[in-house]
Scaffold this active site. Sequence first.
Site, mmCIF file in Angstrom:
data_model
loop_
_atom_site.group_PDB
_atom_site.id
_atom_site.type_symbol
_atom_site.label_atom_id
_atom_site.label_comp_id
_atom_site.label_asym_id
_atom_site.label_seq_id
_atom_site.Cartn_x
_atom_site.Cartn_y
_atom_site.Cartn_z
ATOM 1 N N ASP A 79 0.800 -1.220 0.000
ATOM 2 C CA ASP A 79 0.000 0.000 0.000
ATOM 3 C C ASP A 79 0.837 1.277 0.000
ATOM 4 O OD1 ASP A 79 0.988 0.070 2.612
ATOM 5 O OD2 ASP A 79 -0.849 -0.715 3.482
ATOM 6 N N ARG A 93 1.223 6.978 0.346
ATOM 7 C CA ARG A 93 0.425 5.970 1.069
ATOM 8 C C ARG A 93 -0.957 5.922 0.426
ATOM 9 N NH1 ARG A 93 -2.305 2.687 3.200
ATOM 10 N NH2 ARG A 93 -2.119 1.805 5.291
ATOM 11 N N ASP A 98 -5.463 -0.919 3.483
ATOM 12 C CA ASP A 98 -4.328 -1.390 4.284
ATOM 13 C C ASP A 98 -3.974 -2.798 3.830
ATOM 14 O OD1 ASP A 98 -2.417 -1.558 6.354
ATOM 15 O OD2 ASP A 98 -3.872 -2.519 7.696
ATOM 16 N N THR A 99 -2.696 -3.045 3.560
ATOM 17 C CA THR A 99 -2.230 -4.385 3.196
ATOM 18 C C THR A 99 -1.326 -4.914 4.302
ATOM 19 O OG1 THR A 99 -0.268 -3.568 2.019
ATOM 20 C CG2 THR A 99 -2.301 -3.806 0.738
ATOM 21 N N GLU A 101 1.882 -6.254 6.351
ATOM 22 C CA GLU A 101 3.246 -5.733 6.357
ATOM 23 C C GLU A 101 4.250 -6.728 5.748
ATOM 24 O OE1 GLU A 101 3.956 -2.752 7.209
ATOM 25 O OE2 GLU A 101 2.156 -2.120 8.284
ATOM 26 N N ARG A 145 3.955 11.431 4.533
ATOM 27 C CA ARG A 145 3.742 10.732 3.274
ATOM 28 C C ARG A 145 2.541 11.338 2.557
ATOM 29 N NH1 ARG A 145 3.333 4.624 5.502
ATOM 30 N NH2 ARG A 145 1.742 5.732 6.708
#
Length: 283
Positions: A79, A93, A98-99, A101, A145
């Site tokens: 992501d 971002r 959300d992916t 980690e 970001r």
Amino acid sequence: MKRRILPILIAGLLLLSGCSDSGITQDLGVGAPSEQTGNTTTQPNTSKPTNSNTNKKYPTDDLNIKRVPVTLVKAVDGDTISVKYEGKTEKVRFLLVDTPETSHPRLGVQPFGPEAKAFTKDIVEKAKKLELEFDIGPNRDKYSRLLAYVYADGKMVQELLLEQGLARVAYIYQPNVRYVDKFNDLQKISRKKALGIWSIENYAQNDGFHAEEVKDESSSADNTTSKTNTDKPKNACNIKGNINSKGEKIYHTPDSPYYDKTKQEQWFCSEAEAKQAGFRAPR
């Protein structure tokens, strides 16, 4: 004689005229309600609206929002990417998703993290045109970001990740919620199909990803291999009962998306029997 016949003829004509009027009135009386009913009664609409998400229209579909062209530096995570933006190297971002980690200092590598990163990397590296779309709110997070919707050759990467079950909808902060309705619908589809992160029950939750659920499934598989009495269902008793790492008792019918991946600790012949034993249906 003629005087007698004339009244009789007149009476006969009057009688025939009366019968004729009565017949006309009767015909109109039968036809009138039918015609009125036809004009005033509305037939119910029996056609069903199309609810397919592939055809569903969203208010955001027709928006003509400016996108900013950028140059890819590298894919950082599933992501997150690094790009050249206004002459500087910036991390971007992906908004609203959300992916798992791949290099977190505390969480390390999470299940499906490498797959999500490889998927994003392949898309952005092959793209001839990479663009960013900002929402109406802040365009940077607390880590400085950039926050954006990312497009590769006109296709939004967030949508592609959600369709593959490699991301969950997350970090929903007003007013940066332009595509949240569509994202939620895409997530429902991949979740129903048990794709990617949704193939393991309770792995993807509202507060993030729970790797212990994956470990629990593996250990459950090891434990059940030694239980010969639970390897195969008896007769029609094909409902699987499983206890996860939190101690939750969950049963799965053959229609459950997690059925094939669930390692049973107990077989049940009916849902009522499973509930009586303290098990619940999957959420």
